[in-house]
Motif scaffolding. Structure first.
Motif, short mmCIF file in Angstrom:
data_model
loop_
_atom_site.label_atom_id
_atom_site.label_comp_id
_atom_site.label_asym_id
_atom_site.label_seq_id
_atom_site.Cartn_x
_atom_site.Cartn_y
_atom_site.Cartn_z
N PRO A 67 0.80 -1.22 0.00
CA PRO A 67 0.00 0.00 0.00
C PRO A 67 0.84 1.27 0.00
CG PRO A 67 0.18 -0.81 2.22
CD PRO A 67 0.94 -1.78 1.36
N CYS A 68 2.17 1.11 -0.13
CA CYS A 68 3.03 2.28 -0.05
C CYS A 68 4.33 2.02 -0.81
CB CYS A 68 3.36 2.64 1.40
SG CYS A 68 4.40 1.40 2.24
N ASN A 69 5.06 3.10 -1.07
CA ASN A 69 6.38 2.99 -1.67
C ASN A 69 7.34 2.35 -0.67
OD1 ASN A 69 9.25 4.32 -1.98
ND2 ASN A 69 8.31 4.44 -4.00
N SER A 70 8.17 1.42 -1.15
CA SER A 70 9.04 0.67 -0.25
C SER A 70 10.08 1.54 0.44
CB SER A 70 9.75 -0.44 -1.02
OG SER A 70 8.83 -1.39 -1.50
N PHE A 71 10.45 2.65 -0.16
CA PHE A 71 11.52 3.48 0.39
C PHE A 71 10.99 4.68 1.16
CE2 PHE A 71 13.28 1.25 -3.27
CZ PHE A 71 14.37 0.62 -2.69
N THR A 72 9.97 5.36 0.60
CA THR A 72 9.45 6.57 1.24
C THR A 72 8.28 6.30 2.18
OG1 THR A 72 7.85 7.05 -0.52
CG2 THR A 72 10.10 7.88 -0.81
N ALA A 73 7.62 5.14 2.01
CA ALA A 73 6.40 4.78 2.75
C ALA A 73 5.22 5.66 2.39
CB ALA A 73 6.64 4.80 4.27
N ASN A 74 5.34 6.45 1.30
CA ASN A 74 4.20 7.22 0.83
C ASN A 74 3.14 6.28 0.26
OD1 ASN A 74 5.35 9.62 1.55
ND2 ASN A 74 5.93 10.22 -0.52
N THR A 75 1.89 6.50 0.64
CA THR A 75 0.82 5.59 0.28
C THR A 75 0.38 5.78 -1.17
OG1 THR A 75 -0.80 7.13 1.20
CG2 THR A 75 0.00 5.37 2.63
N ASN A 76 -0.39 4.80 -1.68
CA ASN A 76 -0.77 4.77 -3.08
C ASN A 76 -2.29 4.59 -3.24
OD1 ASN A 76 -1.17 2.06 -2.44
ND2 ASN A 76 0.80 1.42 -3.29
N ILE A 77 -2.70 4.25 -4.47
CA ILE A 77 -4.13 4.09 -4.76
C ILE A 77 -4.73 2.97 -3.93
CG2 ILE A 77 -5.74 3.34 -6.56
CD1 ILE A 77 -4.04 4.86 -8.58
N LEU A 78 -4.01 1.88 -3.77
CA LEU A 78 -4.55 0.76 -3.00
C LEU A 78 -4.88 1.19 -1.58
CD1 LEU A 78 -5.17 -2.25 -2.59
CD2 LEU A 78 -2.74 -2.61 -2.11
N PHE A 79 -3.98 1.95 -0.95
CA PHE A 79 -4.22 2.43 0.41
C PHE A 79 -5.48 3.29 0.45
CE2 PHE A 79 -3.84 5.36 3.93
CZ PHE A 79 -3.42 4.56 4.98
N LYS A 80 -5.61 4.18 -0.52
CA LYS A 80 -6.78 5.07 -0.55
C LYS A 80 -8.06 4.28 -0.72
CE LYS A 80 -8.64 9.09 -3.01
NZ LYS A 80 -8.39 10.08 -4.11
N GLN A 81 -8.05 3.29 -1.62
CA GLN A 81 -9.24 2.49 -1.85
C GLN A 81 -9.65 1.72 -0.60
OE1 GLN A 81 -8.45 -0.07 -5.24
NE2 GLN A 81 -9.57 1.31 -6.59
N VAL A 82 -8.69 1.12 0.07
CA VAL A 82 -9.00 0.34 1.26
C VAL A 82 -9.52 1.25 2.37
CG1 VAL A 82 -8.00 -1.08 3.11
CG2 VAL A 82 -7.44 -1.55 0.72
N GLY A 83 -8.88 2.41 2.55
CA GLY A 83 -9.35 3.34 3.57
C GLY A 83 -10.80 3.76 3.33
N GLN A 84 -11.13 4.04 2.09
CA GLN A 84 -12.51 4.43 1.78
C GLN A 84 -13.48 3.28 2.02
OE1 GLN A 84 -12.03 5.78 -2.28
NE2 GLN A 84 -11.56 7.89 -1.66
N ILE A 143 1.03 10.00 3.75
CA ILE A 143 0.23 10.44 2.60
C ILE A 143 0.86 11.72 2.09
CG2 ILE A 143 -2.06 11.05 1.76
CD1 ILE A 143 -3.28 9.52 4.03
N GLY A 144 1.94 11.60 1.36
CA GLY A 144 2.64 12.77 0.83
C GLY A 144 3.27 13.60 1.92
N ASP A 145 3.60 14.83 1.58
CA ASP A 145 4.26 15.72 2.54
C ASP A 145 3.28 16.58 3.32
OD1 ASP A 145 6.77 14.82 1.78
OD2 ASP A 145 6.87 16.24 0.10
N SER A 146 2.07 16.81 2.75
CA SER A 146 1.12 17.68 3.43
C SER A 146 0.47 16.97 4.62
CB SER A 146 0.04 18.15 2.46
OG SER A 146 -0.64 17.04 1.89
N ILE A 147 0.26 15.65 4.51
CA ILE A 147 -0.26 14.86 5.62
C ILE A 147 0.75 13.75 5.86
CG2 ILE A 147 -2.25 13.60 6.54
CD1 ILE A 147 -3.95 14.86 4.38
N PRO A 148 1.82 14.03 6.59
CA PRO A 148 2.95 13.09 6.64
C PRO A 148 2.72 11.84 7.47
CG PRO A 148 3.35 14.95 8.08
CD PRO A 148 2.08 15.26 7.36
N TYR A 149 1.60 11.75 8.20
CA TYR A 149 1.47 10.62 9.10
C TYR A 149 0.07 10.04 9.03
CZ TYR A 149 0.71 8.10 13.49
OH TYR A 149 0.37 7.17 14.42
N VAL A 150 -0.02 8.71 8.98
CA VAL A 150 -1.28 8.01 9.17
C VAL A 150 -1.02 6.93 10.22
CG1 VAL A 150 -2.23 8.44 6.88
CG2 VAL A 150 -0.78 6.45 7.25
#
Length: 493
Positions: free
Chosen positions: A359-376, A402-409
């Protein structure tokens, strides 16, 4: 059991394949070829790195993946052993010959390829994410990987050969201990990307799949979860006789009715998902209680555990990318999403999610479409805990982003895709403060100059008070290499 090839059916499928390509309009393989070109760019960067090991490889801004970096080369310079497999299968042999006619040229020369093989056939090289660049079984230059590409091309052109997605209402099944002790919490064993089958290492030693299984089944587990991937293409028959049957199902240690679970994956999608749905999930087998479905729900006191199919709708949501990016549905294919939403309706406690894809990039841990879909679908920013495979590594993330604007979930992210595929020590993980653990212990069954590191698995206990405990193990170790317990308060409940 493994199904058998039908020559007449194969010939009919080949005619259908050719007819689809002969239709006027865009070539359905154009995006497939574009991805192969982008992946070959990664391979060229790898070749440069092996030639200049003290320099970082050139940055390649592409959507390709090193896993498929040599497919174009193998299409134009077909490996003898692969051609031998195809000779008995007119359908896939015809698909391969079509690829040879239509594919763009490779930019890897035979001199470059031969030099690369010569350099690494005795000592493999580790790529940035731990991918092992070697010539051994299931390493990067194992020519058998081309079978995944041939099967995938067939799926693209003849979409109807992919098994239909089965969907039915699900409800959360209560979890119990095998021994019936209601005073203790059940233990879950988790292995990812395990379907390599048993094979001998070059020195005659046991392969990782066997070593990991011996370790995990020696633990006091109540449930055993497979996060998906059977190799090379999770086939029911094409062209090797029953990968899903021989490399996975016959070797699986049955934990008892309702205690075995397996997820769909990109590699099982290459085989048109027929190995997964028709063989792994068939009635009377260890996974029969999934009722033919590739997603499921379990519950334990305040906990809800969801196993989701992140492979089936991958390309439909993300484009033709070898099912490499996960998705649980699309705007028009909401069957799984709606069932998840229904199961989660009214649930107030923590949720653990298991998928094949990350659900995220292996290096940055930034989330992706899969993470967003599951959260919804679950009605939250994200689940409390997420275990995934796909990336052949073991990694514990302190937090996802979730990117730099919301750095933590608040999701605890764990990659557990190191159950069987040979892999090495990735670069840069040791400098990432967001990573609490990553697999990098040298495997002593290999020479000191080998980059091979130990494969592994995880054990998880969901506590009735809403907390959980987790332990990650490396093969051959009786004590965990990472261990931590979390209270419900730690998870925000």
């Amino acid at each position: 059991m493994a199904t058998q090839p039908d020559p007449e059916k194969e010939r009919a499928q080949l005619e259908q394949f050719k007819a689809k390509l002969d239709l006027e309009g865009d070539n359905p393989l154009d995006d497939f070829f574009h991805y192969l070109v982008e992946s070959e760019d990664q391979a060229l960067a790898l070749i440069y790195y092996v030639d200049h090991p003290h320099e970082p490889p050139p940055k390649v801004p592409s959507e390709g993946n090193i896993e498929f970096g040599f497919i174009l080369y193998w299409i134009h310079y077909p490996p003898a052993k692969v051609q031998g497999w195809l000779n008995d299968h007119p359908f896939l042999d015809g698909v391969f010959k079509t690829l040879q006619d239509l594919a763009p040229p490779t930019h890897i020369t035979t001199a470059q390829y031969d030099a690369l093989v010569a350099k690494i056939e005795t000592t493999a090289v580790s790529w940035d994410d731990g991918t092992l660049i070697g010539t051994g079984k299931y390493e990067q230059l194992d020519e058998g990987w081309i079978l995944a590409a041939i099967n995938y091309a067939a799926n693209i052109v003849i979409g109807g050969i992919v098994s239909p997605f089965p969907c039915a209402p699900i409800s959360a099944v209560p979890m119990t201990r095998k021994d019936g002790d209601g005073a203790k919490d059940p233990v879950i064993g988790i292995i990812g990307d395990w379907g390599t089958g048993y094979y001998s290492e070059p020195d005659g030693g046991n392969c990782p799949a066997k070593r990991v299984l011996e370790d995990v089944t020696g633990q006091p587990i109540d449930y055993l979860m497979h996060l998906g991937d059977v190799y090379y293409a999770g086939t029911d028959w094409r062209p090797l006789p029953g990968e899903e049957y021989l490399n996975f199902k016959t070797l699986w240690p049955d934990q008892g009715t309702g205690r075995n679970f397996t997820l769909n994956s990109n590699h099982e999608m290459y085989g048109a998902a027929s190995g997964y749905f028709d063989v792994a999930l068939e009635k009377g087998g260890p996974f029969a209680h999934q009722n033919g479905l590739s997603f499921f729900a379990l519950e334990y006191h305040d906990w809800l555990l969801l196993g989701l199919d992140s492979g089936y709708f991958s390309d439909q949501e993300n484009g033709r990318k070898f099912y490499m990016d996960g998705a649980i549905g699309t705007a028009t294919h909401r069957e799984q999403i709606d069932q998840i939403r229904s199961v989660c309706s009214g649930h107030q406690g923590p949720v653990m999610v298991m998928t094949h894809h990350n659900p995220c990039n292996s290096f940055t841990a930034n989330t992706n479409i899969l993470f967003k879909q599951v959260g919804q679908a679950i009605g939250a920013v994200g689940p409390a805990v997420w275990y995934w495979g796909h990336v052949h590594n073991g990694i514990v993330y302190e937090q996802l982003k979730i990117g730099d604007s919301i750095p933590y979930v608040p999701t605890k992210g764990r990659c557990c895709g190191h159950g069987a595929i040979p892999f090495g020590n990735g670069w840069g993980f040791e400098r990432n403060s967001n990573i609490a653990y990553y697999a990098h212990t040298h495997d002593d069954e290999f020479p000191a100059d080998s980059p091979r590191v130990k494969n592994g698995y995880a054990l998880v206990t969901l506590h009735r008070d809403g907390g959980f405990s987790e332990s990650l193990y490396e093969v051959g170790n009786s004590t965990p290499v990472f261990q931590k317990s979390w209270t419900a308060g730690d998870l925000g409940f």
